[in-house]
Design an enzyme around this catalytic site. Structure first.
Site, PDB file in Angstrom:
ATOM      1  N   ASP A  78      -2.724 -10.528  -1.823  1.00  0.00           N
ATOM      2  CA  ASP A  78      -3.416 -10.163  -0.697  1.00  0.00           C
ATOM      3  C   ASP A  78      -4.700  -9.400  -1.205  1.00  0.00           C
ATOM      4  OD1 ASP A  78      -1.936  -8.793   1.837  1.00  0.00           O
ATOM      5  OD2 ASP A  78      -4.067  -7.566   1.057  1.00  0.00           O
ATOM      6  N   HIS A 126      -6.302  -6.871  -0.080  1.00  0.00           N
ATOM      7  CA  HIS A 126      -6.754  -5.357  -0.904  1.00  0.00           C
ATOM      8  C   HIS A 126      -5.850  -5.059  -1.500  1.00  0.00           C
ATOM      9  CE1 HIS A 126      -6.935  -6.518   4.111  1.00  0.00           C
ATOM     10  NE2 HIS A 126      -7.915  -6.081   4.067  1.00  0.00           N
ATOM     11  N   HIS A 181       1.235  -1.657   0.123  1.00  0.00           N
ATOM     12  CA  HIS A 181       0.070   0.180  -0.324  1.00  0.00           C
ATOM     13  C   HIS A 181       0.905   1.548  -0.062  1.00  0.00           C
ATOM     14  CE1 HIS A 181      -3.783  -2.772   0.805  1.00  0.00           C
ATOM     15  NE2 HIS A 181      -3.393  -2.485   1.842  1.00  0.00           N
ATOM     16  N   ASP A 202      -4.442 -12.406   3.631  1.00  0.00           N
ATOM     17  CA  ASP A 202      -5.696 -11.871   5.019  1.00  0.00           C
ATOM     18  C   ASP A 202      -6.664 -12.691   3.731  1.00  0.00           C
ATOM     19  OD1 ASP A 202      -3.935 -10.103   2.828  1.00  0.00           O
ATOM     20  OD2 ASP A 202      -4.252  -8.118   3.531  1.00  0.00           O
TER      21      ASP A 202
HETATM   22 ZN    ZN Z   1      -3.825  -7.078   2.554  1.00  0.00          ZN
END
Ligand code: ZN
Length: 369
Positions: free
Chosen positions: A176, A178, A139, A264
């Site tokens: 991931d 996200h 991120h 995750d």
């Molecule tokens: Zn994540």
């Protein structure tokens, strides 16, 4: 297979403070632990050791990335700011990214660990490698930390591959839960770095990771987002791998594959709503290894990202390491029957609709000249 592993005890010392999940405590939020605690990462390492596989892996020593290497992705004023905050006790690197005293050095050690995993593959010391590092990175943007990540480990490693080893074409697959927004930002105009992110639709960051974000200028077509509906599980992920990610790699023909390996995606993770499990991780790894074998001589490094449910994450990590190394420990994931028994595991029509749309983007990926 000779598989390398990066881990350093200092990764567990990255201090995310007395938060409650992702929010600082205060007012009526009672202090608890931060969602990104060391536990899930340290427990992966512990299960690798107790299962017996650790002794059969090649240990790769982590040493810190230099400011010059961080600068492949991040602007110097941002790097200087983090170093100075770190010296003065820490703070927030941008958005949802708390760190404590010495956090700069630990983040450098994380990026360095990813770099050294890639070096070990290209120097022929190992066939493939897993960089079990913390803090995560995907991120992190060029001038701010986001989503627990100070520096973008996978993007820095890709630049390093190019600068040190003259690797022309690199594919980054981010599984991931996200969106890999920082990685997308880094390579958005680059036709020689294929970035693919499969993630839960609009989970984090908000308003990021859309199907329509495909790169720009020379990089047009070289960024693919697969925003899966919440509730997508093993079958949806297998379908996305077979119909989008594997064909995308086949078209792009990379010389090296990096994976931003977030765990995750697991069904019990507190920060996402997907329904994957350790077998999903094993199969994703098997499929990405097949692509690496076919197109880039097996050159493959997985770099750890998220994964916050400490009890289940170690079994996902072990499944990946077993697959990478070809070593079978005989350990059965005790959580697997519980997860497999839940409803909605099959490929559902609204999930397939997204996969079908994303699959049409493969034909726009810039080909090797
Ligand atoms: Zn994540």
């Amino acid at each position: 297979m000779n598989t390398g592993l990066v881990w350093h005890e200092k990764y567990a010392w990255h201090n995310t403070g007395t938060y409650a999940g992702v929010l600082p405590s205060g007012g009526l939020i009672e202090p608890y632990t931060h969602a990104d605690s060391p536990d899930s990462k340290r427990r992966i390492y512990a299960l690798l050791e107790t299962s017996g596989v650790l002794d059969k892996l090649t240990k790769i020593n982590a040493c810190p990335a230099t400011a010059e290497q961080l600068n492949y992705v991040h602007e110097l004023p941002y790097i200087d700011k983090i170093r100075s905050m770190s010296d003065q006790g820490g703070g927030d690197a941008g958005e949802l990214t708390p760190f404590g005293q010495g956090g700069y050095e630990i983040a450098c050690l994380a990026a360095g660990g990813a770099i050294q995993a890639a070096d070990a593959v290209l120097d022929g010391k190992v066939n493939n490698a897993y960089a079990l590092i913390r803090p995560c990175g995907h991120h992190a943007e060029k001038n701010r930390g986001r989503g627990f990540g100070l520096f973008n480990n996978v993007a820095i490693t890709a630049h390093h591959l190019r600068k040190k080893h003259n690797v022309p074409r690199i594919a980054i697959v981010d599984w991931d839960a996200h969106h890999g927004n920082g990685t997308q930002q880094t390579f958005y105009k680059d036709p020689n770095t294929l970035t693919i992110s499969i993630h839960q639709n609009n989970c984090y960051p908000p308003n990021s990771g859309f199907l329509s974000d495909n790169g720009e200028e020379a990089g047009q077509g070289a960024n693919i987002n697969i925003p899966m509906p919440p509730g997508s599980g093993h079958c949806a992920y297998m379908e996305a791998m077979d119909r989008i990610i594997a064909p995308a790699i086949a078209r792009f023909k990379p010389d090296f594959i990096l994976v931003a390996s977030g765990l995750d995606i697991g069904a019990m993770d507190p920060l996402a709503r997907l329904l994957c499990d350790s077998e999903t991780c094993r199969e994703l790894t098997r499929k990405i290894m097949n692509s690496a074998e076919k197109f880039c001589g097996g050159n493959l490094v997985l770099i750890h990202e998220g994964g916050y449910h400490a009890p289940t994450v170690p079994f996902m990590g072990l499944a990946i390491i077993e697959q990478l190394s070809g070593i079978t420990t005989g350990v059965e994931d005790p959580f697997l029957p519980i997860i497999k028994g839940q409803g909605g595991m099959e490929l559902l029509p609204h999930q397939e609709a997204i996969i079908k749309q994303a699959a049409t983007l493969v034909g726009n990926i810039p080909v090797k000249k």
